[in-house]
Design a protein around this motif. Structure first.
Motif, PDB file in Angstrom:
ATOM      1  N   LEU A  82       2.684   1.829  -3.225  1.00 52.58           N
ATOM      2  CA  LEU A  82       1.799   2.126  -4.348  1.00 52.58           C
ATOM      3  C   LEU A  82       1.157   3.499  -4.198  1.00 52.58           C
ATOM      4  O   LEU A  82       0.958   4.210  -5.191  1.00 52.58           O
ATOM      5  CB  LEU A  82       0.717   1.050  -4.462  1.00 52.58           C
ATOM      6  CG  LEU A  82       1.246  -0.355  -4.733  1.00 52.58           C
ATOM      7  CD1 LEU A  82       0.105  -1.372  -4.730  1.00 52.58           C
ATOM      8  CD2 LEU A  82       1.962  -0.409  -6.079  1.00 52.58           C
ATOM      9  N   LEU A  83       0.855   3.844  -2.968  1.00 52.51           N
ATOM     10  CA  LEU A  83       0.304   5.180  -2.748  1.00 52.51           C
ATOM     11  C   LEU A  83       1.327   6.239  -3.122  1.00 52.51           C
ATOM     12  O   LEU A  83       0.998   7.255  -3.719  1.00 52.51           O
ATOM     13  CB  LEU A  83      -0.092   5.350  -1.283  1.00 52.51           C
ATOM     14  CG  LEU A  83      -1.467   4.855  -0.856  1.00 52.51           C
ATOM     15  CD1 LEU A  83      -1.619   4.954   0.647  1.00 52.51           C
ATOM     16  CD2 LEU A  83      -2.563   5.656  -1.536  1.00 52.51           C
ATOM     17  N   LYS A  84       2.563   5.953  -2.765  1.00 50.12           N
ATOM     18  CA  LYS A  84       3.604   6.932  -2.982  1.00 50.12           C
ATOM     19  C   LYS A  84       3.818   7.186  -4.463  1.00 50.12           C
ATOM     20  O   LYS A  84       3.979   8.327  -4.897  1.00 50.12           O
ATOM     21  CB  LYS A  84       4.905   6.447  -2.341  1.00 50.12           C
ATOM     22  CG  LYS A  84       5.785   7.568  -1.863  1.00 50.12           C
ATOM     23  CD  LYS A  84       6.912   6.991  -1.028  1.00 50.12           C
ATOM     24  CE  LYS A  84       8.173   7.805  -1.194  1.00 50.12           C
ATOM     25  NZ  LYS A  84       9.355   7.051  -0.770  1.00 50.12           N
TER      26      LYS A  84
ATOM     27  N   GLY B 219       1.655   6.604  -6.677  1.00 53.53           N
ATOM     28  CA  GLY B 219       0.425   7.131  -7.264  1.00 53.53           C
ATOM     29  C   GLY B 219      -0.379   6.175  -8.104  1.00 53.53           C
ATOM     30  O   GLY B 219      -1.242   6.605  -8.863  1.00 53.53           O
ATOM     31  N   VAL B 220      -0.123   4.869  -7.996  1.00 60.16           N
ATOM     32  CA  VAL B 220      -0.898   3.934  -8.810  1.00 60.16           C
ATOM     33  C   VAL B 220      -1.896   3.138  -7.970  1.00 60.16           C
ATOM     34  O   VAL B 220      -2.614   2.298  -8.503  1.00 60.16           O
ATOM     35  CB  VAL B 220       0.019   2.949  -9.585  1.00 60.16           C
ATOM     36  CG1 VAL B 220       0.798   3.696 -10.632  1.00 60.16           C
ATOM     37  CG2 VAL B 220       0.942   2.222  -8.634  1.00 60.16           C
ATOM     38  N   TYR B 221      -1.956   3.459  -6.685  1.00 59.17           N
ATOM     39  CA  TYR B 221      -2.821   2.667  -5.810  1.00 59.17           C
ATOM     40  C   TYR B 221      -4.271   2.703  -6.278  1.00 59.17           C
ATOM     41  O   TYR B 221      -4.939   1.674  -6.376  1.00 59.17           O
ATOM     42  CB  TYR B 221      -2.725   3.190  -4.376  1.00 59.17           C
ATOM     43  CG  TYR B 221      -3.523   2.394  -3.376  1.00 59.17           C
ATOM     44  CD1 TYR B 221      -2.990   1.245  -2.821  1.00 59.17           C
ATOM     45  CD2 TYR B 221      -4.794   2.777  -2.999  1.00 59.17           C
ATOM     46  CE1 TYR B 221      -3.708   0.492  -1.904  1.00 59.17           C
ATOM     47  CE2 TYR B 221      -5.521   2.035  -2.080  1.00 59.17           C
ATOM     48  CZ  TYR B 221      -4.968   0.894  -1.541  1.00 59.17           C
ATOM     49  OH  TYR B 221      -5.678   0.149  -0.636  1.00 59.17           O
TER      50      TYR B 221
ATOM     51  N   GLU C 220       0.798  -1.216   0.000  1.00 65.10           N
ATOM     52  CA  GLU C 220       0.000   0.000   0.000  1.00 65.10           C
ATOM     53  C   GLU C 220       0.843   1.286   0.000  1.00 65.10           C
ATOM     54  O   GLU C 220       0.649   2.162  -0.850  1.00 65.10           O
ATOM     55  CB  GLU C 220      -0.935  -0.003   1.222  1.00 65.10           C
ATOM     56  CG  GLU C 220      -1.870   1.184   1.202  1.00 65.10           C
ATOM     57  CD  GLU C 220      -2.815   1.169   2.398  1.00 65.10           C
ATOM     58  OE1 GLU C 220      -2.932   0.118   3.032  1.00 65.10           O
ATOM     59  OE2 GLU C 220      -3.408   2.206   2.672  1.00 65.10           O
ATOM     60  N   ASP C 221       1.790   1.351   0.944  1.00 67.98           N
ATOM     61  CA  ASP C 221       2.563   2.588   1.069  1.00 67.98           C
ATOM     62  C   ASP C 221       3.291   2.929  -0.224  1.00 67.98           C
ATOM     63  O   ASP C 221       3.250   4.056  -0.712  1.00 67.98           O
ATOM     64  CB  ASP C 221       3.571   2.452   2.215  1.00 67.98           C
ATOM     65  CG  ASP C 221       2.857   2.441   3.555  1.00 67.98           C
ATOM     66  OD1 ASP C 221       1.706   2.931   3.583  1.00 67.98           O
ATOM     67  OD2 ASP C 221       3.430   1.941   4.530  1.00 67.98           O
TER      68      ASP C 221
END
Lengths: 965, 409
Positions: free
Chosen positions: B309-311, B313-315, B306-307
């Protein structure tokens, strides 16, 4: 622009008349019109502004009128000369005819001038020299009616008694005139002040008797009352007197000195339409506010250095405006250069300076003729208005007449040649060394540590002066911004660079200025070449001037248009003006030895402002500038307004010491825009409240907070708990909380209490559906939490998530909000709920969404509330598309959250479905069904019932009351 | 070593450096000039930096010897000196001033001979600003240098994005700006630059250097991922991938990092070998879950990364793959049913679906599953309809699971 056609012709006529009278050849004849033009645009703009301005800015509109006279003058001068090419001596008699001449068209064109919106009319009037005059009158006349009534009121409050001026209006011109014989600067400036304040009185005084009629006029747009015309017409002599009080009563040789003061004062007025009042006008304000003010200004004047400072304040701010509105300034500069000059100026416009000079002299020359004749007509009125006035008045009146008759031709013949000799031929007359140059020399010498340095420095100065004389920049060069001569050790290199600077500034003035890089070895230029280039530059500048004038013509229209509301548009103007200055940069750069980043300007306005505003090249100024330009970069995203104000601040940098005071003074009506936030000493200004009342209405601060109305922290705590327990409606609570927030802010209290207040307000706002207020609180809370204040962080993190995902739908914001959540936060119930809502929305799962809607912790459901309608509509579209053949309404009511609290509200659902175009039918078991196939093409989003024209239903007052009470 | 350096030697070294610079400028030798300006790549101790340390009056030396470069050389030397002392804030400030002087001159040069040097300056500005910001953060101050570098590079961009031969170099600066904006999280500032690049009529995009084009496409592709404009993002990132130097694996990896989620969302699955080759195994489980219709695996994979992917920007993009996984699951059920009971293959009972999900460890009630099926139909992932009364998902007889064919969900 074609409209120039007629006017310049008249102008050249005028010039020749004067010239023949004095036996001088006078080359530039057109510029008077350029200047007339300037004033035109500025005052039309101001006219529009004056109509809508309210009291606090009244002094600005007032200034606008001050300016008018000067403009009128120029035009009436033409009239005169067009009407008859009589020699100057005869002009004295012509004055009356001239005046009446201008009076006639005045009646006809009043309507045009009257409507501030019809700038086009001004513009059309322009080519007709006679008409234009009256149109201006119309424009100016409006001021008394609209804006001046407040002035008359303060005027009555005893501001007649000017501590330093003892006569009525020509104080500067007459009574103190003897003082000029012994003329030192102090006296001059004194009288300058006096003159201006005197003018002030004369001005407002005039308005006083006529204000009634004016008011009547402004209400009835087409006044056919000949009496009022008479009245207004009679005013004009006074305007004339104001603008040129000194040449009229100028029995001493220092005539043009006094003229300086006159021009100066008027030039001071010519900036009024700018948002930040130039420092020159600030004393005016105080002057009008209380009669004690003049002394305040006077102390700052006496020192020559200070005089300069005062002007420096004005000039940097107005660099941009030179091109537009300040034809008077260059004139003044040149005068300074000729006479033992009192005001070293930032002499920006080489070309304009000499040219406008003549124009102004013409103006004043022809003006004087107008003055005394009209003075006569005015005399009977005076006793009526001011019976308490001293006997000096009639005397001075007589004096005017006499002096004018006698002195006027002499004045022309004296000052014009002087001017010519210095400005055009650049004669190396030692006496004509500009004061600014002397100052420059003194500054340089004072830096020297020992005799050797001093000697070297002296020779350097001589060299520089010689060079300046030889290439004609002696009077045009801005000595005050010239870099100081470096002390001996690095003398050599610096001279080299300064010559490089010179040459580059020269080459800049030629069209092909970028051919060669400065970094490539510089070939030595011959002096003759330089002179030639300079001449070219002058020519260039000349055409530029004309061009600028045309632009200005066009722009005046815009100017006036955008001035309808006083504050923000004037920023725009400043912006535009400064942009326009680029057009004129060819001419202005010539003096400006600052060879840096000319092309930067084209690219980056921010940088440009920084450069353009501070021309001084002295090291400390450079340092300051760097500091500032850094600051600009920091705030580059801020609006042009702040940039603008930063520029002004730059300009005002010379008056550090006055800042704290002026912060408080200007803060009252200028929103502190003349100061940069960083430069304020917040600690000194922080208020410690003393108010003990718990309840306080919110009122947006328009001035510095008054400690007696600000509540200290412990009272605020009580106020907060009062709000929390109050039974009153949201509007009341919101008002109270805002006032608490305000008190916290002005006292710079940022602690748990602040957090609590914002949290309370945010929750209340959520409950009332007041999203804008919620967002305000939310952003403050974000900052407060970040700064380490404890509060309900998780709760508001959840609100933030919901807000971003449901209401702003900005994916990047959502990502960053989600990424910023800590592990602990993700374990929090409210945050988990918010994340679940996000998942439901992103996959379109309406069932989960409405389940979550029912179980939202805290006020999460309140935020979801605002999204419910959209989600339901999305859901019903989905259902009608995917279900066949029918879907029961009861089921829909259940999934779409119509069954809050268990009670069956499927009827409500039915109404909702019908409102959205669903087709309902009853099946054989008697259950109400949605015919999905029929519905799928029929669904629509109805216009919300409470839709309002401005688009935000929550702003509809009635509805808001209904919801919140 | 610096301590043993004699003044004369130091003087000689500095003079040597200065005259090389001077010669490079006067002979319009862009490459040489560029190499002399690259200061941030230098190690802490170079012959020059030692000399500067030993000869503290270097600024005046520079100003005296080359007065026509006096607004440039002293500042440059100061920047080099500060950099060698690891005072990056000072180094940045000096270098930016020197760079402004350089830019000023660059504008005046008619030919773009110094383009290489200008690019080096742009790069150095960014690198120094990053170092300076790190230094500022360490000392607890507000890191504003990178932002300042951004506004300086905007000026450089302004000087380059004009008609004429200099425009070729504009894209490089654009890419430097992108890097700054992405780092600062102010990607909305990219828009103006993009507009001026893409709307230019007088300069064909293809005429820019390939390396800049690839970088540009990479960043604009990423922007489109943010906006969930998957088709455009696919186009841009694919362009970047195709034109990227096949040798530079790290760049390929960076591109794929965004291209794979985009491709997934339009229904294109990568081979496992690709993921392994470029070490993008965070996507491996997601791809597997898409293949298998394993919803649990998808959720686990998203949770685990999660972290990260969030970072990047594709989450949010990957999160949306959920529906595709559901579709796969329904398809699998459909295939099994067809084998068992061909006559009723196109009717899938809701309870079967609920039970399947329970096996996957996901507890959902009937309504929720029904809603998911409705959504699948609504979004054209499944052809058919849902009969509410009998709680049966009725699939279309022909092509019940249409291919996405590049259409985003």
């Amino acid at each position: 622009m074609a409209s120039h056609g007629a006017a310049p012709a008249a102008g050249s006529d005028a010039a020749r008349v004067e010239v023949s009278g004095t036996g001088q050849t006078n080359q530039p004849a057109y510029p008077p019109f350029v200047s007339g033009d300037h004033s035109w645009s500025s005052s039309t703009g101001a006219a529009a502004a004056a109509a809508s301005w309210n009291y606090p800015v009244a002094n600005q509109s007032q200034d606008a009128v001050y300016y008018d006279p000067q403009r009128d003058v120029s035009v009436s001068g033409d009239n005169q000369n067009v009407a008859s090419s009589a020699p100057p001596a005869v002009q004295s008699t012509m004055g009356l005819t001239n005046a009446s001449h201008s009076h006639v068209p005045y009646a006809s064109s009043l309507q045009q001038g009257y409507n501030p919106a019809e700038y086009a009319n001004y513009y059309y009037n322009y080519p007709q020299a006679t008409n234009s005059c009256s149109a201006q009158q119309g424009g100016a006349n409006q001021h008394p009616g609209a804006a001046y009534q407040p002035l008359t009121s303060f005027q009555n409050s005893g501001s007649y008694i000017d501590p330093s001026s003892n006569t009525y209006y020509n104080a500067g011109g007459h009574q103190t005139a003897p003082g000029y014989a012994t003329s030192n600067y102090y006296y001059q400036t004194d009288t300058r002040n006096d003159g201006s304040s005197g003018n002030n009185y004369a001005q407002s005084y005039q308005n006083y008797p006529s204000s009634d009629t004016n008011a009547a006029q402004s209400s009835s747009t087409v006044p056919a009352n000949s009496f009022s015309y008479q009245q207004q017409y009679n005013q004009w002599p006074y305007y004339y007197n104001q603008s040129v009080p000194t040449p009229a009563g100028n029995p001493v040789a220092g005539s043009s000195n006094i003229d300086n003061t006159a021009v100066n004062t008027t030039s001071g007025y010519s900036y009024p339409s700018m948002e930040p009042p130039p420092p020159g006008t600030t004393p005016w304000k105080s002057n009008s506010g209380a009669s004690v003010a003049p002394p305040v200004q006077v102390p700052s004047v006496p020192e020559p250095q200070n005089q300069y400072v005062q002007h420096a304040q004005v000039t940097p701010v107005l660099q941009n405006q030179y091109a537009y509105q300040a034809p008077g300034v260059p004139v003044a500069q040149n005068y300074y250069a000729n006479q033992a000059p009192a005001y070293p100026q930032n002499n920006m416009n080489v070309n304009q300076a000499p040219l406008n000079n003549h124009g102004d002299q013409q103006k004043s020359g022809s003006l004087t003729t107008g003055i005394f004749s009209e003075n006569k007509t005015q005399i009977p009125i005076i006793p009526r208005i001011a019976p308490g006035f001293s006997m000096v008045i009639p005397k001075s009146e007589k004096k005017i007449v006499g002096a004018d008759l006698a002195k006027k031709p002499a004045y022309v013949s004296v000052s014009v040649p002087k001017n010519d000799g210095a400005a055009v031929q650049h004669g190396p007359d030692a006496r004509s060394l500009p004061f600014s140059l002397r100052n420059y020399a003194t500054r340089n010498l004072s830096r020297c540590k020992d005799e050797a340095q001093r000697a070297a420095c002296q020779s350097m100065i001589q060299q520089i002066t010689g060079k300046a004389i030889s290439n004609g920049t002696l009077l045009t060069k801005n000595w005050d911004t010239e870099p100081l001569i470096p002390l001996q050790e690095n003398l050599l290199t610096m001279t080299e660079t300064s010559s490089a600077n010179n040459s580059s500034s020269l080459s800049k003035s030629t069209p092909k200025r970028r051919l060669k890089s400065r970094w490539e070895p510089v070939p030595e230029e011959k002096v003759t070449e330089k002179v030639e280039q300079l001449a070219k530059a002058l020519m260039n500048g000349n055409t530029h001037n004309n061009l600028k004038a045309q632009i200005r013509m066009g722009d005046s229209w815009n100017l006036g248009k955008s001035l309808q509301s006083p504050h923000t548009p004037s920023n725009k103007i400043a912006h535009r003006l400064s942009k326009k200055q680029k057009m004129g940069s060819y001419s202005s750069v010539v003096q400006n030895g600052n060879a840096s980043s000319d092309s930067d300007k084209e690219k980056d306005l921010t940088k440009y402002y920084a450069n353009a505003s501070a021309l001084a090249n002295s090291p400390e100024e450079k340092k300051r500038r760097e500091h500032r330009s850094k600051r600009f970069e920091k705030s580059k995203d801020s609006s042009s307004k702040s940039r603008n104000s930063a520029v002004n601040k730059d300009a005002g940098a010379h008056i550090h010491t006055r800042r704290p005071i002026s912060a408080l003074v200007t803060g009252s009506y200028k929103d502190g825009s003349s100061l940069a936030v960083e430069d304020m000493d917040w600690d000194a200004l922080t208020v410690k409240g003393t108010c003990q009342e718990i309840e306080k209405r919110y009122l947006r601060l328009t001035s510095a907070p008054d400690p007696s109305t600000v509540r200290p922290e412990h009272v605020l705590e009580k106020a907060l708990s009062m709000v929390e327990t109050s039974q009153k409606n949201y509007l009341y609570k919101c008002d109270q909380l805002k006032s608490i927030r305000q008190d916290l802010t002005v006292q710079r209290i940022q602690n748990e209490l602040t957090v609590k207040v914002y949290e309370t307000h945010a929750r209340l706002a959520l409950q009332a559906g007041d999203l804008p207020e919620f967002n305000q609180c939310q952003s403050q809370l974000k900052r407060l939490y970040r700064e380490g204040n404890n509060g309900c962080y998780f709760e508001f993190a959840a609100y933030n998530l919901l807000c971003v995902m449901l209401h702003s739908s900005n994916k990047r914001d959502l990502l960053s909000s989600m990424a910023s959540l800590s592990k602990e936060a993700k374990q929090d119930g409210a945050v988990k709920h918010a994340l679940a809502v996000h998942a439901a929305v992103s996959s379109g799962n309406y069932v989960i969404f409405f389940k979550l809607y029912k179980q939202g912790p805290n006020l999460n459901s309140c935020l979801m509330d605002l999204y419910v309608e959209r989600m339901r509509f999305e859901a019903i579209k989905c259902m009608s598309r995917s279900y066949r053949p029918t879907v029961p309404v009861g089921y829909v009511a259940q999934v779409l959250g119509f069954l809050l609290n268990g009670d069956d509200r499927s009827e409500e659902c039915e109404i909702w479905l019908k409102a959205h175009g669903a087709v309902l039918s009853v099946d054989n078991s008697g259950e109400l069904q949605i015919d999905t196939k029929a519905s799928s093409s029929m669904l629509f989003m109805p216009e919300p019932e409470n839709a309002v024209a401005h688009g935000d239903a929550s702003l509809a007052v009635n509805d808001f009351f209904a919801r919140t009470s | 070593m610096a301590a043993y350096l004699s003044m004369g030697e130091a003087h000689r070294r500095i003079s040597d450096y200065l005259s090389r610079l001077d010669v490079a400028i006067s002979q319009s030798d862009g490459a040489d000039l560029a190499s002399l300006l690259a200061i941030s790549s230098a190690p802490a101790s170079t012959p020059l930096s030692d000399a500067l340390a030993a000869f503290p009056d270097f600024a005046r030396l520079a100003a005296d010897r080359f007065p026509h470069l006096s607004d440039f050389l002293p500042l440059l030397l100061r920047a080099i000196h500060s950099h060698s002392l690891r005072r990056f804030g000072d180094a940045y400030s000096s270098f930016e001033k020197a760079a402004s002087a350089f830019l000023q001159e660059f504008r005046n040069w008619e030919t773009p001979w110094a383009m290489e040097a200008m690019h080096i300056v742009a790069l150095e500005i960014r690198l120094l600003a990053e170092k300076a910001d790190r230094e500022l953060v360490m000392s607890g101050k507000n890191p504003d240098k990178l932002q300042a570098a951004g506004s300086f590079l905007m000026k450089v961009f302004g000087a380059l994005a004009v008609k004429g031969p200099k425009r070729v170099g504009a894209l490089y600066v654009t890419c430097q700006l992108f890097k700054i904006y992405f780092r600062l999280g102010t990607v909305n500032l990219c828009r103006s630059v993009i507009r001026s690049i893409e709307t230019a009529r007088n300069f064909d995009f293809e005429d820019f250097p390939v390396k800049d084009k690839v970088t540009y496409m990479y960043y604009t592709g990423r922007l489109e991922v943010f906006n969930e404009n998957f088709l455009v993002a696919d186009q841009k990132l694919t362009y970047a991938l195709m034109h990227c130097n096949p040798q530079s694996e790290s760049n390929l990896r960076k591109i794929l990092k965004f291209l794979i989620p985009v491709k997934l969302s339009i229904g294109v699955l990568p081979r496992r070998s690709l993921l392994e080759k470029y070490n993008l195994l965070e996507y491996a489980d997601i791809v597997t879950s898409l293949r298998r219709g394993d919803l649990r695996l998808l959720k686990q994979a998203l949770d685990r990364h999660e972290d990260q992917l969030l970072k990047c920007g594709v989450y949010l993009v990957l999160e949306k793959l959920e529906l595709q996984v559901y579709r796969r699951l329904v398809k699998k059920i459909h295939i099994i049913q067809r084998e068992k009971e061909p006559s009723k293959a196109h009717q899938i009972k809701l309870e079967v679906l609920v039970k399947t999900l329970q096996w996957l460890g996901i507890t959902m009630d009937v309504d929720e599953v029904e809603c998911i099926m409705a959504c699948l139909i609504y979004k054209n992932l499944i052809k058919g309809y849902f009969a509410h009364k009998s709680k049966v998902l009725v699939l279309s007889k022909q092509d019940p699971f249409p291919k996405l064919n590049g259409k985003p969900v």
